[in-house]
Design a protein around this motif. Structure first.
Motif, mmCIF file in Angstrom:
data_model
loop_
_atom_site.group_PDB
_atom_site.id
_atom_site.type_symbol
_atom_site.label_atom_id
_atom_site.label_comp_id
_atom_site.label_asym_id
_atom_site.label_seq_id
_atom_site.Cartn_x
_atom_site.Cartn_y
_atom_site.Cartn_z
ATOM 1 N N MET A 140 -23.869 -22.941 -107.152
ATOM 2 C CA MET A 140 -23.961 -21.860 -106.062
ATOM 3 C C MET A 140 -23.799 -22.927 -104.766
ATOM 4 O O MET A 140 -24.481 -24.074 -104.673
ATOM 5 N N VAL A 141 -22.937 -22.378 -103.800
ATOM 6 C CA VAL A 141 -22.525 -22.842 -102.510
ATOM 7 C C VAL A 141 -23.115 -22.414 -101.500
ATOM 8 O O VAL A 141 -23.069 -21.011 -101.490
ATOM 9 N N HIS A 142 -24.076 -23.108 -100.680
ATOM 10 C CA HIS A 142 -24.688 -22.352 -99.282
ATOM 11 C C HIS A 142 -23.796 -22.811 -98.328
ATOM 12 O O HIS A 142 -23.731 -24.177 -97.930
ATOM 13 N N HIS A 143 -23.231 -21.994 -97.282
ATOM 14 C CA HIS A 143 -22.512 -22.385 -96.304
ATOM 15 C C HIS A 143 -23.606 -22.265 -95.144
ATOM 16 O O HIS A 143 -24.198 -21.192 -94.895
ATOM 17 N N VAL A 144 -23.660 -23.142 -94.256
ATOM 18 C CA VAL A 144 -24.534 -23.050 -92.933
ATOM 19 C C VAL A 144 -23.729 -23.227 -91.899
ATOM 20 O O VAL A 144 -22.896 -24.348 -91.730
ATOM 21 N N SER A 145 -23.880 -22.525 -90.835
ATOM 22 C CA SER A 145 -23.176 -22.623 -89.447
ATOM 23 C C SER A 145 -24.098 -22.829 -88.788
ATOM 24 O O SER A 145 -25.135 -22.454 -88.565
ATOM 25 N N THR A 146 -23.376 -23.856 -87.835
ATOM 26 C CA THR A 146 -24.307 -24.068 -86.564
ATOM 27 C C THR A 146 -23.795 -23.827 -85.417
ATOM 28 O O THR A 146 -22.519 -23.566 -85.186
ATOM 29 N N THR A 147 -24.536 -23.333 -84.325
ATOM 30 C CA THR A 147 -23.725 -23.118 -82.989
ATOM 31 C C THR A 147 -23.333 -24.092 -82.248
ATOM 32 O O THR A 147 -24.155 -25.260 -82.409
ATOM 33 N N PRO A 148 -22.133 -24.308 -81.887
ATOM 34 C CA PRO A 148 -21.444 -25.317 -81.263
ATOM 35 C C PRO A 148 -22.110 -25.645 -79.917
ATOM 36 O O PRO A 148 -22.749 -24.314 -79.159
#
Length: 63
Positions: free
Chosen positions: A1-9
């Motif tokens: 399973m892949v978890h995508h983590v987004s960060t605020t630029p």
């Protein structure tokens, strides 16, 4: 399973934001100005279509 983590630029610097906004506005004004100038001279103005050299069945010396 892949978890995508987004960060605020990180927020853009004030100078970079000003340059970006100024260039966008300048480009939009340039486009509108060019279109307005072209429309005032009858845009689009196309050349006469080339119909080719027409041959006639007449005298060959007429060519």
């Amino acid at each position: 399973m892949v978890h995508h983590v987004s960060t605020t630029p990180a927020p853009a610097e004030t100078v970079a934001r000003f340059v970006g906004n100024a260039s966008t506005v300048l480009l939009a004004l340039l486009g509108v100005t060019v279109l307005a100038l072209r429309l005032t001279v009858g845009w689009p103005r196309f050349p006469e279509p080339y119909l080719g050299r027409r041959r006639s069945g007449g005298d060959p010396d007429d060519r």
